[in-house]
Design a protein around this motif. Sequence first.
Motif, PDB file in Angstrom:
ATOM      1  N   HIS A   1     -13.091  -5.431  -7.118  1.00 24.19           N
ATOM      2  CA  HIS A   1     -12.295  -4.574  -6.069  1.00 24.19           C
ATOM      3  C   HIS A   1     -11.163  -5.177  -5.449  1.00 24.19           C
TER       4      HIS A   1
ATOM      5  N   ALA B   1      -2.888  -0.252  -0.904  1.00 21.77           N
ATOM      6  CA  ALA B   1      -3.496  -0.004  -1.948  1.00 21.77           C
ATOM      7  C   ALA B   1      -2.696   0.959  -2.903  1.00 21.77           C
ATOM      8  N   ALA B   2      -2.119   1.809  -2.675  1.00 24.98           N
ATOM      9  CA  ALA B   2      -1.379   2.439  -3.405  1.00 24.98           C
ATOM     10  C   ALA B   2      -0.229   1.910  -4.465  1.00 24.98           C
TER      11      ALA B   2
ATOM     12  N   LYS C   1      -2.021  -0.285  -6.803  1.00 22.87           N
ATOM     13  CA  LYS C   1      -2.554   0.540  -7.970  1.00 22.87           C
ATOM     14  C   LYS C   1      -1.475   0.708  -9.220  1.00 22.87           C
ATOM     15  N   GLN C   2      -0.420   1.052  -8.361  1.00 21.36           N
ATOM     16  CA  GLN C   2       0.973   1.142  -9.340  1.00 21.36           C
ATOM     17  C   GLN C   2       1.391  -0.074 -10.028  1.00 21.36           C
TER      18      GLN C   2
ATOM     19  N   PHE D   1      -5.335  -7.678 -12.648  1.00 20.88           N
ATOM     20  CA  PHE D   1      -6.267  -7.246 -11.360  1.00 20.88           C
ATOM     21  C   PHE D   1      -6.747  -8.364 -10.604  1.00 20.88           C
TER      22      PHE D   1
ATOM     23  N   ILE E   1      -9.406   2.399 -12.906  1.00 22.76           N
ATOM     24  CA  ILE E   1      -9.128   1.810 -11.429  1.00 22.76           C
ATOM     25  C   ILE E   1      -9.209   3.038 -10.579  1.00 22.76           C
ATOM     26  N   HIS E   2     -10.080   3.001  -9.808  1.00 24.53           N
ATOM     27  CA  HIS E   2     -10.218   4.056  -8.638  1.00 24.53           C
ATOM     28  C   HIS E   2      -9.766   3.817  -7.241  1.00 24.53           C
TER      29      HIS E   2
ATOM     30  N   PRO F   1      -7.058   4.784  -3.742  1.00 24.75           N
ATOM     31  CA  PRO F   1      -7.561   3.923  -2.639  1.00 24.75           C
ATOM     32  C   PRO F   1      -8.635   4.575  -2.419  1.00 24.75           C
TER      33      PRO F   1
ATOM     34  N   LEU G   1      -9.413  -0.660  -4.011  1.00 21.74           N
ATOM     35  CA  LEU G   1      -9.206  -0.222  -5.538  1.00 21.74           C
ATOM     36  C   LEU G   1     -10.452  -1.102  -6.152  1.00 21.74           C
TER      37      LEU G   1
ATOM     38  N   GLN H   1     -12.861  -1.263  -9.754  1.00 25.03           N
ATOM     39  CA  GLN H   1     -13.230  -1.121 -11.249  1.00 25.03           C
ATOM     40  C   GLN H   1     -14.400  -1.529 -11.482  1.00 25.03           C
TER      41      GLN H   1
END
Length: 92
Positions: A8, A17-18, A21-22, A30, A73-74, A76, A85, A87
């Motif tokens: 994570h 976090a967003a 993630k992008q 990662f 990847i889950h 935020p 984030l 995984q």
Amino acid sequence: MAKAMARHILVRTEAEAAQLKQRLAKGEDFASLARKHSICPSAKRGGDLGEVRPGQMVRAIDQVIFRKPLRDIHGPVKTQFGYHLVQTFYRD
């Protein structure tokens, strides 16, 4: 007993976090992003949480690790620690 391998990235804000993630969706590494941005001690290991069993993590993270699809990847995901984030790359 069930177990999983997960990693994570933990940051302070949902916006951060967003954004990360992008960057991951565009193919950035990662582990590199975790080392640079995560505020969790696991950052030194590229965000690697090692082997995790149900109940070891806070409930919101536990649910991602043991219920969401592998390798995605889950997040935020908000917890009392910040925004994660997550995984999961192995589960049995």
